[in-house]
Design an enzyme around this catalytic site. Structure first.
Site, PDB file in Angstrom:
ATOM      1  CB  CYS A   5      12.792  -5.192 -15.439  1.00  0.00           C
ATOM      2  SG  CYS A   5      14.160  -6.354 -15.407  1.00  0.00           S
ATOM      3  CB  CYS A  18       7.065  -3.552  -1.012  1.00  0.00           C
ATOM      4  SG  CYS A  18       5.437  -4.293  -0.714  1.00  0.00           S
ATOM      5  CB  CYS A  78     -12.802   2.436   3.030  1.00  0.00           C
ATOM      6  SG  CYS A  78     -11.370   1.919   3.996  1.00  0.00           S
ATOM      7  CB  CYS A 133       6.196  -2.997   3.046  1.00  0.00           C
ATOM      8  SG  CYS A 133       5.040  -2.000   2.059  1.00  0.00           S
ATOM      9  CB  CYS A 144      -4.332   8.734  -5.859  1.00  0.00           C
ATOM     10  SG  CYS A 144      -4.066   8.655  -4.080  1.00  0.00           S
ATOM     11  CB  CYS A 176      -6.386   9.618   0.307  1.00  0.00           C
ATOM     12  SG  CYS A 176      -4.984   9.716  -0.821  1.00  0.00           S
ATOM     13  CG  HIS A 192     -10.250   9.343  -3.307  1.00  0.00           C
ATOM     14  ND1 HIS A 192      -9.770  10.277  -4.189  1.00  0.00           N
ATOM     15  CD2 HIS A 192      -9.177   8.904  -2.641  1.00  0.00           C
ATOM     16  CE1 HIS A 192      -8.470  10.383  -4.071  1.00  0.00           C
ATOM     17  NE2 HIS A 192      -8.078   9.542  -3.131  1.00  0.00           N
TER      18      HIS A 192
END
Length: 418
Positions: A333, A377, A387, A395, A403, A411, A415
């Site tokens: 898969c 998920c 942003c 979830c 990223c 983070c 960015h």
């Protein structure tokens, strides 16, 4: 003022249609009945909403509108128990002051296809005729929504019977028969007599929805509709054993779920169908079911066979249980393997399947190009602006668009804005 058309019923088979001035008194109406039918005015009594009407009351004060049904009986012997008809007149849509909002009850009328003021009516629980005199007046919604709470003396059955309450739209639909044109009462919609501000837009509107939380937060109807649609788009309706899939107060108050799904009819026919489909999908996923990923299908079904190959019972499309792509024997898969998909994973797949049911396969290729999967998920997420801090609608994981990992201090520092 325009003439009122009133229907006076003596029994289930005998009635007398009349034209009357809205300013006429009950006594004058009795005289009209006597002149037209030959029935003696002496002892003639009229009943509306379980109460014997007094001769001095006017049709206007009682909130009698076009095609209102009044029930008549001939009083003989000792007088029966009469309830003071002056109590609760606002429940019939009447008001003694122009400054008081006249309506107490609100319904969703299928004929008007919108929110309408409602009027409360009552019939005998046995013969379903309205010539019943209540032994006591209703004091709460439980009295009128639960059977057997209030009894009355039925002038048709000539016995003591349980009463049956129902609500009707105040608009003239020409309904002359009992129980015709019944509407679902919206018990959380109330007149804003204290001029409370909407919790969302802070405007003062009339009427409003009052959430059943301890603080009784108020929301105007327009904001409630917007709130419902946004929550539906993000699949944030909450399952409740009694109310089904419902919404709480926007402030997150405990015990504030709307108790009757009829309130969601206010979002309109198309959105209400989406709400019902959402409820069916959620129930299916909670039961371990699958949704067909084929374009223009989206059928749901339960599969007991644990094999990877699944065949849709509706369109016969063959797909892989793990990745929901077309069945591929002997191949791995393309998505993360999971042998026992969680409900959240199935719910995410339901969102994709809804898109597939609306668009062609070309659209699915576009979705793949402009969306990224949630790192937790794998729910497909499209960024429309703002942003880089993303919150998964399935979830609730906070993650970074750049990223594609869980959102962290790096983070935010490197960015946050990309």
């Amino acid at each position: 003022m325009a003439t009122l058309f009133v229907n006076v019923k003596f029994s289930s088979t005998s009635s007398c249609p009349l034209e009357a001035d809205p300013n006429s008194s009950v006594g004058e109406l009795k005289s009209l009945i006597s002149d037209k039918t030959g029935v003696s005015r002496s002892g003639l009594q009229l009943i509306l909403a379980g109460k014997v009407l007094q001769d001095s009351q006017t049709l206007n004060d009682l909130g009698v509108g076009n095609h209102t049904v009044l029930h008549a009986f001939q009083q003989r012997g000792s007088p029966r128990l009469e309830v003071n008809a002056q109590v609760g007149l606002n429940q019939l849509g009447a008001s003694n002051s122009a400054t008081v909002y006249p309506y107490q009850f609100f319904v969703y009328c299928k004929k008007c296809t919108k929110l309408r003021p409602g009027k409360l009516r009552v019939v005998c629980g046995c013969c379903l005729q309205g010539n019943i005199i209540l032994h006591q007046e209703p004091s709460c919604f439980e009295d009128v929504l639960l059977p057997g709470r209030i009894q009355g003396s039925c002038q048709n059955c000539k016995s003591q019977q349980d009463s049956k309450f129902y609500f009707k739209c105040t608009c003239d639909h020409g309904d002359l028969d009992e129980l015709q044109g019944q509407c679902a009462v919206l018990r959380h919609i109330k007149p804003n007599r204290r001029n409370r501000e909407c919790i969302t837009c802070t405007d003062v509107q009339q009427p409003v929805l009052v959430f059943p939380c301890a603080k009784k937060h108020v929301i105007c109807i327009d904001c409630f509709i917007s709130y419902c649609i946004v929550q539906l788009n993000e699949r944030r309706f909450i399952e409740d054993p009694e109310a089904g899939y419902s919404l709480p107060c926007p402030a997150g108050c405990h015990g504030s779920l709307i108790k009757d799904a009829h309130h969601f009819c206010l979002v309109g026919t198309e959105q209400y169908e989406r709400y019902k489909n959402f409820g069916a999908e959620e129930y299916l996923l909670q039961s371990g079911g699958l949704m067909c990923p084929a374009p223009r299908c989206g059928a749901g079904f339960l599969v007991e066979d644990p094999t990877l190959k699944v065949v849709c019972l509706t369109c016969q499309y063959e797909f892989c249980r793990e990745c929901r792509a077309a069945y591929h024997p002997g191949e791995e898969c393309s998505t993360q393997h999971y042998s026992n998909p969680t409900i959240d994973q199935e719910r995410e797949l339901s969102q994709e399947q809804a898109l597939r049911a609306q668009y062609d396969l070309d659209s699915m290729e576009t979705i793949e190009k402009i969306s990224k999967p949630c790192p937790q998920c794998k729910a497909k997420t499209e960024r429309s602006g703002g942003c880089m801090h993303m919150t998964c609608t399935v979830c609730k994981t906070d993650w970074c668009w750049i990223c594609e990992k869980a959102w962290n201090r790096d983070c935010q520092g490197n960015h946050w804005f990309g």
